[in-house]
Write an enzyme that holds these catalytic residues in place. Structure first.
Site, short mmCIF file in Angstrom:
data_model
loop_
_atom_site.label_atom_id
_atom_site.label_comp_id
_atom_site.label_asym_id
_atom_site.label_seq_id
_atom_site.Cartn_x
_atom_site.Cartn_y
_atom_site.Cartn_z
N LYS A 36 0.60 -1.05 0.15
CA LYS A 36 0.37 0.08 0.25
C LYS A 36 1.21 1.52 -0.51
O LYS A 36 0.70 2.44 -0.30
CB LYS A 36 -1.22 -0.09 1.27
CG LYS A 36 -0.58 -0.43 2.56
CD LYS A 36 -1.59 0.15 3.47
CE LYS A 36 -0.41 0.57 5.30
NZ LYS A 36 -1.58 -0.82 6.04
N ARG A 129 -8.31 -0.67 17.13
CA ARG A 129 -8.55 -0.48 15.58
C ARG A 129 -9.39 -1.85 14.75
O ARG A 129 -10.22 -1.60 15.82
CB ARG A 129 -7.76 -0.09 14.43
CG ARG A 129 -7.28 0.54 13.65
CD ARG A 129 -6.71 0.78 12.09
NE ARG A 129 -6.34 -0.22 11.47
CZ ARG A 129 -4.94 -0.22 10.92
NH1 ARG A 129 -4.54 0.97 10.20
NH2 ARG A 129 -4.87 -1.28 10.36
C1 LIG Z 1 -0.48 -1.53 6.85
C2 LIG Z 1 -0.59 -2.36 7.57
C3 LIG Z 1 0.19 -3.14 7.79
C4 LIG Z 1 2.11 -2.85 7.25
O1 LIG Z 1 2.20 -1.78 8.04
P1 LIG Z 1 3.43 -1.83 8.50
O2 LIG Z 1 3.77 -0.89 9.49
O3 LIG Z 1 4.26 -0.78 7.14
O4 LIG Z 1 4.45 -2.99 8.68
C5 LIG Z 1 0.32 -4.10 8.36
N1 LIG Z 1 -1.06 -5.71 8.93
C6 LIG Z 1 -1.95 -4.02 7.91
C7 LIG Z 1 -3.61 -4.09 8.76
C8 LIG Z 1 -1.51 -2.90 7.91
O5 LIG Z 1 -3.13 -1.84 7.20
#
Ligand SMILES: *Cc1c(COP(=O)(O)O)cnc(C)c1O
Length: 353
Positions: A36, A129
Protein backbone atom coordinates in the site's frame (compact mmCIF):
# COMPACT_ATOMS: atom_id res chain seq x y z
CA UNK A 1 14.63 14.31 -15.57
CA UNK A 2 11.84 16.00 -13.62
CA UNK A 3 11.89 16.78 -9.90
CA UNK A 4 10.95 16.00 -7.19
CA UNK A 5 11.72 12.40 -8.05
CA UNK A 6 11.73 9.18 -6.09
CA UNK A 7 14.70 7.10 -7.17
CA UNK A 8 13.85 3.50 -6.46
CA UNK A 9 16.76 1.06 -6.45
CA UNK A 10 15.14 -2.31 -7.12
CA UNK A 11 18.32 -4.26 -6.27
CA UNK A 12 18.38 -2.59 -2.85
CA UNK A 13 14.66 -3.21 -2.34
CA UNK A 14 15.38 -6.89 -2.99
CA UNK A 15 18.38 -6.76 -0.66
CA UNK A 16 16.35 -5.16 2.14
CA UNK A 17 13.68 -7.84 1.80
CA UNK A 18 16.40 -10.51 2.04
CA UNK A 19 17.86 -8.81 5.12
CA UNK A 20 14.50 -8.78 6.92
CA UNK A 21 13.68 -12.32 5.80
CA UNK A 22 17.01 -13.57 7.14
CA UNK A 23 15.91 -12.47 10.63
CA UNK A 24 12.32 -13.76 10.23
CA UNK A 25 13.49 -17.19 9.08
CA UNK A 26 15.22 -17.75 12.42
CA UNK A 27 11.79 -17.59 14.04
CA UNK A 28 9.83 -19.53 11.40
CA UNK A 29 7.95 -16.48 10.21
CA UNK A 30 6.89 -16.05 6.58
CA UNK A 31 6.85 -12.66 4.99
CA UNK A 32 3.97 -11.00 3.23
CA UNK A 33 5.06 -7.73 1.60
CA UNK A 34 2.59 -4.88 2.04
CA UNK A 35 2.34 -2.79 -1.13
CA UNK A 36 0.00 0.00 0.00
CA UNK A 37 2.85 2.39 0.77
CA UNK A 38 4.02 2.24 -2.87
CA UNK A 39 0.50 2.17 -4.35
CA UNK A 40 0.91 -1.38 -5.65
CA UNK A 41 3.72 -0.70 -8.15
CA UNK A 42 4.46 -3.94 -9.96
CA UNK A 43 8.24 -3.38 -10.17
CA UNK A 44 8.61 -3.00 -6.40
CA UNK A 45 6.35 -5.92 -5.53
CA UNK A 46 8.34 -8.10 -7.95
CA UNK A 47 11.63 -7.05 -6.32
CA UNK A 48 10.23 -7.96 -2.90
CA UNK A 49 9.14 -11.35 -4.21
CA UNK A 50 12.66 -11.92 -5.57
CA UNK A 51 13.86 -11.03 -2.07
CA UNK A 52 11.80 -13.86 -0.59
CA UNK A 53 8.39 -12.44 0.29
CA UNK A 54 5.84 -15.19 -0.31
CA UNK A 55 2.71 -13.10 -0.68
CA UNK A 56 1.65 -9.52 -1.46
CA UNK A 57 -0.88 -7.64 0.67
CA UNK A 58 -2.58 -4.32 0.23
CA UNK A 59 -5.31 -2.34 1.92
CA UNK A 60 -6.89 -1.32 -1.38
CA UNK A 61 -8.41 -3.67 -3.94
CA UNK A 62 -7.39 -1.22 -6.68
CA UNK A 63 -3.72 -1.91 -5.88
CA UNK A 64 -4.24 -5.68 -5.79
CA UNK A 65 -5.87 -5.42 -9.20
CA UNK A 66 -2.72 -3.68 -10.51
CA UNK A 67 -0.74 -6.65 -9.21
CA UNK A 68 -2.99 -9.33 -10.64
CA UNK A 69 -0.24 -10.32 -13.14
CA UNK A 70 1.82 -11.68 -10.27
CA UNK A 71 1.17 -15.36 -9.75
CA UNK A 72 1.62 -15.30 -5.95
CA UNK A 73 -1.34 -15.24 -3.59
CA UNK A 74 -2.64 -11.85 -2.51
CA UNK A 75 -4.21 -10.62 0.67
CA UNK A 76 -6.50 -7.68 1.35
CA UNK A 77 -5.49 -6.27 4.74
CA UNK A 78 -8.05 -3.53 5.22
CA UNK A 79 -11.26 -5.18 6.35
CA UNK A 80 -13.38 -5.09 3.18
CA UNK A 81 -16.34 -2.90 2.38
CA UNK A 82 -19.47 -4.96 1.70
CA UNK A 83 -19.87 -2.92 -1.49
CA UNK A 84 -16.56 -4.28 -2.84
CA UNK A 85 -17.14 -7.95 -1.96
CA UNK A 86 -17.15 -9.09 -5.61
CA UNK A 87 -13.83 -7.38 -6.34
CA UNK A 88 -12.30 -8.72 -3.14
CA UNK A 89 -13.10 -12.28 -4.17
CA UNK A 90 -11.87 -11.54 -7.69
CA UNK A 91 -8.50 -9.99 -6.82
CA UNK A 92 -7.61 -11.28 -3.35
CA UNK A 93 -7.06 -14.88 -2.26
CA UNK A 94 -7.29 -13.86 1.38
CA UNK A 95 -8.89 -11.00 3.23
CA UNK A 96 -8.67 -9.86 6.84
CA UNK A 97 -12.11 -9.56 8.38
CA UNK A 98 -13.86 -8.77 11.61
CA UNK A 99 -17.56 -8.49 10.65
CA UNK A 100 -19.77 -11.52 10.06
CA UNK A 101 -22.03 -9.54 7.69
CA UNK A 102 -19.06 -8.78 5.45
CA UNK A 103 -17.88 -12.39 5.51
CA UNK A 104 -21.40 -13.44 4.48
CA UNK A 105 -21.18 -11.06 1.51
CA UNK A 106 -17.79 -12.56 0.56
CA UNK A 107 -19.28 -16.04 0.93
CA UNK A 108 -22.17 -15.20 -1.41
CA UNK A 109 -19.82 -13.71 -3.96
CA UNK A 110 -17.39 -16.65 -3.78
CA UNK A 111 -20.22 -19.16 -4.22
CA UNK A 112 -21.41 -17.19 -7.28
CA UNK A 113 -17.89 -17.27 -8.77
CA UNK A 114 -17.25 -20.88 -7.79
CA UNK A 115 -14.24 -19.87 -5.68
CA UNK A 116 -13.02 -20.46 -2.16
CA UNK A 117 -12.03 -17.20 -0.49
CA UNK A 118 -9.74 -17.49 2.53
CA UNK A 119 -10.53 -15.56 5.69
CA UNK A 120 -8.04 -14.24 8.22
CA UNK A 121 -10.18 -13.35 11.23
CA UNK A 122 -8.88 -10.23 12.96
CA UNK A 123 -8.73 -10.11 16.73
CA UNK A 124 -8.49 -6.77 18.53
CA UNK A 125 -6.06 -7.31 21.33
CA UNK A 126 -5.95 -3.76 22.52
CA UNK A 127 -4.95 -1.28 19.83
CA UNK A 128 -8.65 -0.65 19.15
CA UNK A 129 -8.53 -0.39 15.40
CA UNK A 130 -10.02 -3.41 13.59
CA UNK A 131 -10.79 -6.81 15.07
CA UNK A 132 -13.28 -8.81 17.08
CA UNK A 133 -12.72 -8.73 20.84
CA UNK A 134 -11.09 -12.02 21.95
CA UNK A 135 -14.00 -12.97 24.22
CA UNK A 136 -16.45 -12.84 21.30
CA UNK A 137 -14.22 -14.47 18.69
CA UNK A 138 -15.22 -18.12 19.14
CA UNK A 139 -18.93 -17.34 18.71
CA UNK A 140 -18.38 -15.49 15.45
CA UNK A 141 -16.01 -18.19 14.20
CA UNK A 142 -18.78 -20.70 14.89
CA UNK A 143 -20.86 -18.81 12.31
CA UNK A 144 -18.01 -18.39 9.80
CA UNK A 145 -17.36 -22.12 9.61
CA UNK A 146 -20.97 -22.71 8.53
CA UNK A 147 -20.58 -20.52 5.43
CA UNK A 148 -19.90 -21.85 1.94
CA UNK A 149 -17.35 -20.28 -0.39
CA UNK A 150 -15.16 -19.03 2.44
CA UNK A 151 -12.65 -20.87 4.59
CA UNK A 152 -11.18 -19.75 7.88
CA UNK A 153 -7.43 -20.04 7.26
CA UNK A 154 -5.99 -17.85 9.94
CA UNK A 155 -6.29 -15.27 12.65
CA UNK A 156 -4.38 -12.07 13.03
CA UNK A 157 -3.95 -8.86 14.96
CA UNK A 158 -2.69 -5.39 14.30
CA UNK A 159 -0.74 -3.11 16.61
CA UNK A 160 0.41 0.48 16.89
CA UNK A 161 -1.99 1.92 14.33
CA UNK A 162 -4.61 3.65 16.47
CA UNK A 163 -4.00 3.14 20.17
CA UNK A 164 -0.21 3.00 19.89
CA UNK A 165 -0.33 -0.38 21.66
CA UNK A 166 2.81 -2.44 21.04
CA UNK A 167 2.93 -6.20 20.44
CA UNK A 168 4.41 -8.06 23.41
CA UNK A 169 4.64 -11.67 24.45
CA UNK A 170 1.45 -11.56 26.53
CA UNK A 171 -0.89 -9.89 24.05
CA UNK A 172 0.48 -11.94 21.12
CA UNK A 173 -0.11 -15.05 23.18
CA UNK A 174 -3.86 -14.30 23.16
CA UNK A 175 -3.74 -15.20 19.44
CA UNK A 176 -1.90 -18.43 20.16
CA UNK A 177 -4.43 -19.48 22.80
CA UNK A 178 -7.30 -18.66 20.51
CA UNK A 179 -5.76 -20.74 17.70
CA UNK A 180 -5.56 -23.69 20.11
CA UNK A 181 -9.22 -23.30 21.06
CA UNK A 182 -10.24 -23.11 17.40
CA UNK A 183 -8.43 -26.38 16.85
CA UNK A 184 -10.01 -28.12 19.82
CA UNK A 185 -13.56 -26.82 19.23
CA UNK A 186 -13.80 -26.76 15.43
CA UNK A 187 -10.95 -29.09 14.47
CA UNK A 188 -9.42 -26.38 12.27
CA UNK A 189 -5.64 -26.24 12.04
CA UNK A 190 -5.06 -22.60 11.08
CA UNK A 191 -2.26 -22.13 8.57
CA UNK A 192 -1.68 -18.48 9.42
CA UNK A 193 -1.27 -16.81 12.78
CA UNK A 194 -0.45 -13.28 11.70
CA UNK A 195 1.37 -11.35 14.40
CA UNK A 196 1.22 -7.90 12.87
CA UNK A 197 3.20 -5.25 11.02
CA UNK A 198 6.72 -3.81 11.21
CA UNK A 199 6.30 -3.18 14.95
CA UNK A 200 6.03 -6.92 15.62
CA UNK A 201 9.31 -7.46 13.74
CA UNK A 202 11.04 -5.64 16.61
CA UNK A 203 9.19 -7.79 19.16
CA UNK A 204 10.50 -10.84 17.30
CA UNK A 205 14.10 -9.58 17.21
CA UNK A 206 13.86 -9.03 20.97
CA UNK A 207 12.80 -12.66 21.41
CA UNK A 208 9.31 -11.73 22.65
CA UNK A 209 7.22 -13.24 19.85
CA UNK A 210 5.55 -16.59 20.72
CA UNK A 211 6.89 -19.36 18.48
CA UNK A 212 3.42 -20.22 17.14
CA UNK A 213 3.19 -16.84 15.36
CA UNK A 214 4.19 -17.69 11.78
CA UNK A 215 3.28 -14.70 9.62
CA UNK A 216 4.01 -10.96 9.39
CA UNK A 217 2.65 -8.33 7.04
CA UNK A 218 5.48 -5.89 6.49
CA UNK A 219 5.38 -2.59 4.66
CA UNK A 220 7.60 0.02 6.25
CA UNK A 221 10.60 -2.03 7.31
CA UNK A 222 10.92 -3.87 3.98
CA UNK A 223 11.17 -0.61 2.05
CA UNK A 224 13.27 1.48 4.39
CA UNK A 225 15.27 -1.32 6.03
CA UNK A 226 14.91 0.78 9.16
CA UNK A 227 13.57 -0.53 12.46
CA UNK A 228 11.67 2.48 13.86
CA UNK A 229 11.35 1.01 17.36
CA UNK A 230 15.02 0.14 17.79
CA UNK A 231 15.97 3.21 15.75
CA UNK A 232 18.56 1.27 13.77
CA UNK A 233 18.97 -0.37 10.39
CA UNK A 234 18.14 -4.06 9.96
CA UNK A 235 21.52 -5.86 9.66
CA UNK A 236 22.53 -5.91 6.00
CA UNK A 237 19.86 -3.44 4.84
CA UNK A 238 20.51 -0.25 2.85
CA UNK A 239 19.12 3.12 3.91
CA UNK A 240 19.04 4.53 0.37
CA UNK A 241 16.88 1.95 -1.41
CA UNK A 242 14.49 4.83 -2.07
CA UNK A 243 15.73 8.42 -2.25
CA UNK A 244 13.85 11.64 -2.95
CA UNK A 245 15.73 14.07 -5.21
CA UNK A 246 14.64 17.69 -4.90
CA UNK A 247 15.70 20.84 -6.74
CA UNK A 248 16.70 24.17 -5.20
CA UNK A 249 14.64 27.10 -6.51
CA UNK A 250 16.06 29.80 -4.21
CA UNK A 251 19.21 30.00 -2.10
CA UNK A 252 19.73 33.28 -0.24
CA UNK A 253 21.18 34.61 2.99
CA UNK A 254 18.32 35.71 5.26
CA UNK A 255 17.61 36.39 8.93
CA UNK A 256 16.65 33.30 10.92
CA UNK A 257 13.82 35.12 12.71
CA UNK A 258 10.85 36.32 10.63
CA UNK A 259 10.29 40.09 10.51
CA UNK A 260 6.85 41.32 11.64
CA UNK A 261 3.98 40.21 13.85
CA UNK A 262 3.53 36.38 13.98
CA UNK A 263 0.10 34.72 13.90
CA UNK A 264 -1.00 31.19 12.92
CA UNK A 265 0.63 29.78 9.77
CA UNK A 266 -1.26 28.14 6.88
CA UNK A 267 -1.54 24.90 8.88
CA UNK A 268 -2.93 26.47 12.06
CA UNK A 269 0.34 26.45 14.05
CA UNK A 270 1.99 29.45 15.67
CA UNK A 271 5.64 29.05 14.70
CA UNK A 272 8.53 29.81 17.02
CA UNK A 273 11.93 30.94 15.76
CA UNK A 274 15.25 31.22 17.50
CA UNK A 275 17.38 34.18 16.39
CA UNK A 276 20.56 32.63 14.98
CA UNK A 277 21.53 35.65 12.90
CA UNK A 278 21.85 35.60 9.13
CA UNK A 279 21.75 32.06 7.67
CA UNK A 280 21.95 30.56 4.18
CA UNK A 281 18.55 29.13 3.31
CA UNK A 282 17.59 26.96 0.37
CA UNK A 283 14.04 26.53 -0.86
CA UNK A 284 13.30 23.19 -2.53
CA UNK A 285 10.38 22.71 -4.91
CA UNK A 286 8.57 20.10 -2.84
CA UNK A 287 6.06 20.46 -0.02
CA UNK A 288 3.40 19.03 2.20
CA UNK A 289 1.34 18.02 -0.79
CA UNK A 290 4.13 15.55 -1.67
CA UNK A 291 5.76 14.56 1.61
CA UNK A 292 5.33 14.53 5.37
CA UNK A 293 7.99 17.01 6.35
CA UNK A 294 8.64 15.49 9.80
CA UNK A 295 9.76 12.30 8.06
CA UNK A 296 12.27 13.76 5.62
CA UNK A 297 15.99 13.59 6.41
CA UNK A 298 18.89 15.07 4.41
CA UNK A 299 21.38 12.48 3.19
CA UNK A 300 24.11 15.14 2.98
CA UNK A 301 25.77 16.71 6.02
CA UNK A 302 25.26 20.33 7.05
CA UNK A 303 21.58 20.63 6.21
CA UNK A 304 18.74 21.28 8.60
CA UNK A 305 15.12 21.20 7.48
CA UNK A 306 13.36 24.24 8.93
CA UNK A 307 9.85 23.64 7.66
CA UNK A 308 7.57 23.43 4.69
CA UNK A 309 4.39 24.80 3.25
CA UNK A 310 2.22 23.05 0.67
CA UNK A 311 4.91 23.23 -2.00
CA UNK A 312 8.07 24.81 -0.59
CA UNK A 313 10.55 23.11 1.73
CA UNK A 314 12.94 25.44 3.53
CA UNK A 315 16.34 24.09 4.54
CA UNK A 316 19.18 25.81 6.42
CA UNK A 317 22.29 24.96 4.39
CA UNK A 318 24.75 27.33 6.10
CA UNK A 319 26.92 24.44 7.32
CA UNK A 320 26.82 22.49 4.04
CA UNK A 321 30.32 22.16 2.54
CA UNK A 322 29.33 21.61 -1.11
CA UNK A 323 28.66 24.05 -3.89
CA UNK A 324 24.89 24.51 -3.70
CA UNK A 325 23.15 26.87 -6.10
CA UNK A 326 19.80 27.42 -7.75
CA UNK A 327 19.11 24.29 -9.81
CA UNK A 328 21.18 21.97 -7.55
CA UNK A 329 19.63 18.54 -6.99
CA UNK A 330 19.84 17.19 -3.43
CA UNK A 331 18.96 13.73 -2.06
CA UNK A 332 16.75 13.10 0.98
CA UNK A 333 15.83 9.95 2.87
CA UNK A 334 12.15 9.41 3.73
CA UNK A 335 10.54 7.38 6.47
CA UNK A 336 7.13 5.77 6.24
CA UNK A 337 4.69 8.71 6.31
CA UNK A 338 6.73 10.72 3.82
CA UNK A 339 7.16 7.72 1.50
CA UNK A 340 3.42 7.09 1.58
CA UNK A 341 2.73 10.69 0.59
CA UNK A 342 5.47 10.81 -2.07
CA UNK A 343 4.32 7.60 -3.78
CA UNK A 344 0.75 8.88 -3.75
CA UNK A 345 1.56 12.37 -5.05
CA UNK A 346 1.19 12.68 -8.80
CA UNK A 347 3.68 15.57 -8.64
CA UNK A 348 6.52 13.25 -7.64
CA UNK A 349 8.25 11.37 -10.49
CA UNK A 350 9.03 7.73 -9.88
CA UNK A 351 12.22 6.37 -11.44
CA UNK A 352 13.65 2.86 -11.17
CA UNK A 353 17.35 2.09 -11.19
C1 LIG B 1 -0.48 -1.15 6.77
C2 LIG B 1 -0.70 -2.43 7.42
C3 LIG B 1 0.38 -3.31 7.62
C4 LIG B 1 1.81 -2.92 7.30
O1 LIG B 1 2.30 -2.04 8.26
P1 LIG B 1 3.83 -1.58 8.29
O2 LIG B 1 3.93 -0.78 9.53
O3 LIG B 1 4.03 -0.76 7.06
O4 LIG B 1 4.67 -2.78 8.30
C5 LIG B 1 0.10 -4.54 8.17
N1 LIG B 1 -1.16 -4.90 8.51
C6 LIG B 1 -2.22 -4.08 8.33
C7 LIG B 1 -3.57 -4.55 8.73
C8 LIG B 1 -2.03 -2.81 7.78
O5 LIG B 1 -3.07 -2.00 7.62
Amino acid sequence: MKYPALIIDLKKIEKNTKAVLKQCEKYGISLTAVSKCYCGMLEIASAQLRGGATMIADSRVKNLKKLSKLTVEKMLIRIPMISEADDVVEYADYSMNSELETIKALSASAVKKGKIHKIIFMIDIGDLREGCLPENALNVIGEIVKLKGVRLDGIGANFGCFGGVMPEYDNLHILVELAKKIKSIYGIDLTIISGGNSFTYTTMVEGQCPKEINHFRLGDILLTGYDTRLMEMVPGAEEDAIVLLCEIVEILDKPSKPIGRIEKDAFGNIPYFEDRGIRKRAIFAVGRQDIRIEEVFPLEKGMEILGASSDHMIVDVTDHKGDLKVGSIVPFRLTYGALLAAFTSEYVEKTFI
